[in-house]
Design an enzyme around this catalytic site. Structure first.
Site, PDB file in Angstrom:
ATOM      1  N   ASN A 168       2.410   4.719 -10.685  1.00  0.00           N
ATOM      2  CA  ASN A 168       1.683   4.055  -9.596  1.00  0.00           C
ATOM      3  C   ASN A 168       0.265   4.579  -9.394  1.00  0.00           C
ATOM      4  O   ASN A 168      -0.589   3.866  -8.884  1.00  0.00           O
ATOM      5  CB  ASN A 168       2.479   4.118  -8.283  1.00  0.00           C
ATOM      6  CG  ASN A 168       2.848   5.524  -7.869  1.00  0.00           C
ATOM      7  OD1 ASN A 168       2.770   6.467  -8.656  1.00  0.00           O
ATOM      8  ND2 ASN A 168       3.257   5.685  -6.626  1.00  0.00           N
ATOM      9  N   GLU A 264       6.497  16.532  -6.833  1.00  0.00           N
ATOM     10  CA  GLU A 264       6.180  15.527  -5.816  1.00  0.00           C
ATOM     11  C   GLU A 264       7.107  14.342  -6.061  1.00  0.00           C
ATOM     12  O   GLU A 264       6.964  13.633  -7.059  1.00  0.00           O
ATOM     13  CB  GLU A 264       4.720  15.102  -5.911  1.00  0.00           C
ATOM     14  CG  GLU A 264       4.332  14.016  -4.931  1.00  0.00           C
ATOM     15  CD  GLU A 264       2.943  13.457  -5.186  1.00  0.00           C
ATOM     16  OE1 GLU A 264       2.647  12.369  -4.652  1.00  0.00           O
ATOM     17  OE2 GLU A 264       2.158  14.094  -5.920  1.00  0.00           O
ATOM     18  N   CYS A 298       4.843   6.693  -2.786  1.00  0.00           N
ATOM     19  CA  CYS A 298       5.796   7.629  -2.167  1.00  0.00           C
ATOM     20  C   CYS A 298       5.498   7.803  -0.690  1.00  0.00           C
ATOM     21  O   CYS A 298       6.399   8.074   0.099  1.00  0.00           O
ATOM     22  CB  CYS A 298       5.783   8.971  -2.894  1.00  0.00           C
ATOM     23  SG  CYS A 298       4.201   9.825  -2.872  1.00  0.00           S
TER      24      CYS A 298
END
Length: 493
Positions: A168, A264, A298
């Site tokens: 992304n 992450e 996210c």
């Protein structure tokens, strides 16, 4: 001097993209190729090589040898190369942004924003690296120690950093690993995402053209399912910096031994809206946070916990704004919601939508799919028995969960296995701090949507949302370690 970077620099005439090895772009000995097709229309953009384990060994060995020399380069020279990389990236920003649109179906505005944010990130990393200082510690500050000891503490690199970026943000979240690692004196072994590989390799060429010594940045392409475990457990990898799914992050954590990691991972970020909130401001932030880049972030808003007394009004405002979102081809100006990254992602989002419908949630708007486009969807009266209350859709769908008290909202928010960020919308600063102190997340945003940045702020997740702290200075420190040299001055009479 302007430097033009072309995708032809890193591929052959058949649009087979090579890998950066020892400062040169080389073709793999493997005949396995991975087709990279646009999520927009299925157009073949090129092919990337699926490297063998033997080739991985050679590349990591090369990185390890190059790192020894790079660690000796003064910080001011490392910073100069980073500044040059940022300059070259700015000169080629439009070409890279156009590939981002095609390769990951990011809208035009979002693509150019990602590139320019990366430029700023690299520059600020160079600034921060020059400001990192060591310290001297006198021995007699500790009880019982004489004045004849002084500790000189500096920071030294860890070695070879394995940087794994997600689809992304294949440019920004690659640079957020590469730049701090290089600033700290590490070599980087960079694995771009499969969908996003072309953009990631282009970024590697930016750093290469900026004057990095040969071997300090090498790349590897291939499916994580085939070479991922091999890379993360390789004995010559000294640090792993990964952004991606919680499932993969947990696996990395489980199979690595005595190897530091920075992870992450996913999130289920809640927007908590109290009775006294500015509902227009809350609705603006919820829609921007929940639906930009089709919710494939996210830090996207992924659930709304709203006091029942203002729920009707908030839902009406959010619905009005969702109805105005442009849906379609991300190459068209103004598009906000476009195709998801692939059909599998769409299938999963639709599963969550159907589960919510079957269990009695009220569909306010959306809920339909055309090809790989899932239309922006809003559900009201979602309860905690529905998958949508807990699972991360990574798509443009938001559930509204009505609550009767602040503590109920906190309880539902904290029951999640994720703990990345949350938002609180209220005019009551005492309530904001009460909620913020209770939430089990890395960051709480007051009267703003969840977001990554500014990039010098700490960025972290707890529970299933990650391990370690990012943010430019924090990332440099994570990929380096203190080293102490103790000077003993002899006995003092």
């Amino acid at each position: 001097m302007e430097i033009k970077v072309s995708f032809k620099d890193i591929s052959n005439e058949d649009k087979i993209y090579k890998n950066l090895y020892d400062g040169k772009w080389v073709e793999s000995n493997s005949d396995k190729l991975i087709e990279i097709k646009s999520p927009i229309n299925g157009e073949l953009l090129g092919k990337v090589q699926s490297m063998s384990k033997e080739e991985v060994d050679l590349a990591i060995k090369n990185s390890k040898e190059a790192q020894k020399l790079w660690a000796e380069v003064p910080i001011n020279r490392r910073a100069a190369i980073l500044y040059r990389a940022a300059e070259i990236l700015e000169q080629n920003a439009n070409e890279l942004a156009e590939m981002l649109v095609l390769e990951i179906a990011k809208d035009k505005r979002g693509a150019i924003a990602e590139v320019y944010r990366t430029i700023d990130y690299i520059k600020f990393t160079a600034d921060s690296a020059k400001q990192l200082e060591g310290e001297t510690i006198p021995g007699d500050s500790f009880p019982g120690t004489k004045k004849n000891k002084i500790s000189f503490v500096t920071r030294v690199p860890l070695g070879v950093v394995l940087a794994i970026s997600p689809f992304n943000y294949p440019v920004n979240l690659a640079a957020s690993k590469i730049a701090p690692a290089l600033a700290a004196g590490n070599a980087v072994f960079f694995k771009p995402p499969t969908q996003g590989s072309i953009s990631g390799l282009y970024l590697a060429e930016i750093f290469n053209k900026a004057g990095l010594p040969d071997g300090v940045l090498n790349t590897v392409t291939g499916r994580g399912s085939e070479i991922g475990d091999y890379c993360v457990t390789h004995p010559d990898i000294d640090f792993i910096n990964f952004t991606g799914s919680t499932e993969v992050g947990k696996r990395i954590s489980n199979i690595t031994t005595m190897k530091p990691v920075l992870l992450e991972l996913g999130g289920k970020d809640a927007a908590i809206v109290l009775e006294d909130a500015d509902l227009d401001e809350a609705a603006d932030n919820i829609v921007a946070g929940g639906y930009s880049y089709s919710g494939q972030r996210c830090t996207a808003v992924k659930r709304i916990l709203v006091m029942d007394s203002v729920a009707d009004e908030l839902v009406a405002k959010v619905k009005t704004k969702v109805a105005k979102l442009e849906v379609g081809d991300p190459r068209e100006e103004g598009t906000v919601v476009g195709p998801l990254i692939n059909g599998k992602a769409c299938d999963f989002v639709m599963e969550l939508i159907e589960d919510a419908k079957e269990k009695g949630a009220e569909l306010v708007i959306g809920g339909n799919r055309e090809g790989n486009i899932v239309y922006p969807t809003l559900f009201d009266k979602v309860d905690t028995n529905m998958r949508l209350a807990w699972e991360e859709p990574f798509g443009p769908v938001l559930p509204v969960i009505r609550v009767k008290s602040i503590d109920e909202a906190i309880g539902i928010a904290n029951e999640s296995s994720y703990g990345l960020q949350s938002s609180v919308f209220t005019k009551n600063i005492d309530a904001a701090f009460y909620i913020a102190n209770k939430l089990e997340v890395g960051t709480v945003q007051v009267n703003n949507k969840p977001e990554r940045g500014p990039d010098h702020f700490p960025f972290l997740g707890v529970k299933a949302s990650g391990m370690g702290t990012q943010g430019i200075r924090y990332s440099i420190e994570a990929m380096s370690r203190p080293k102490a040299i103790v000077l003993n001055l002899g006995a003092v009479e």
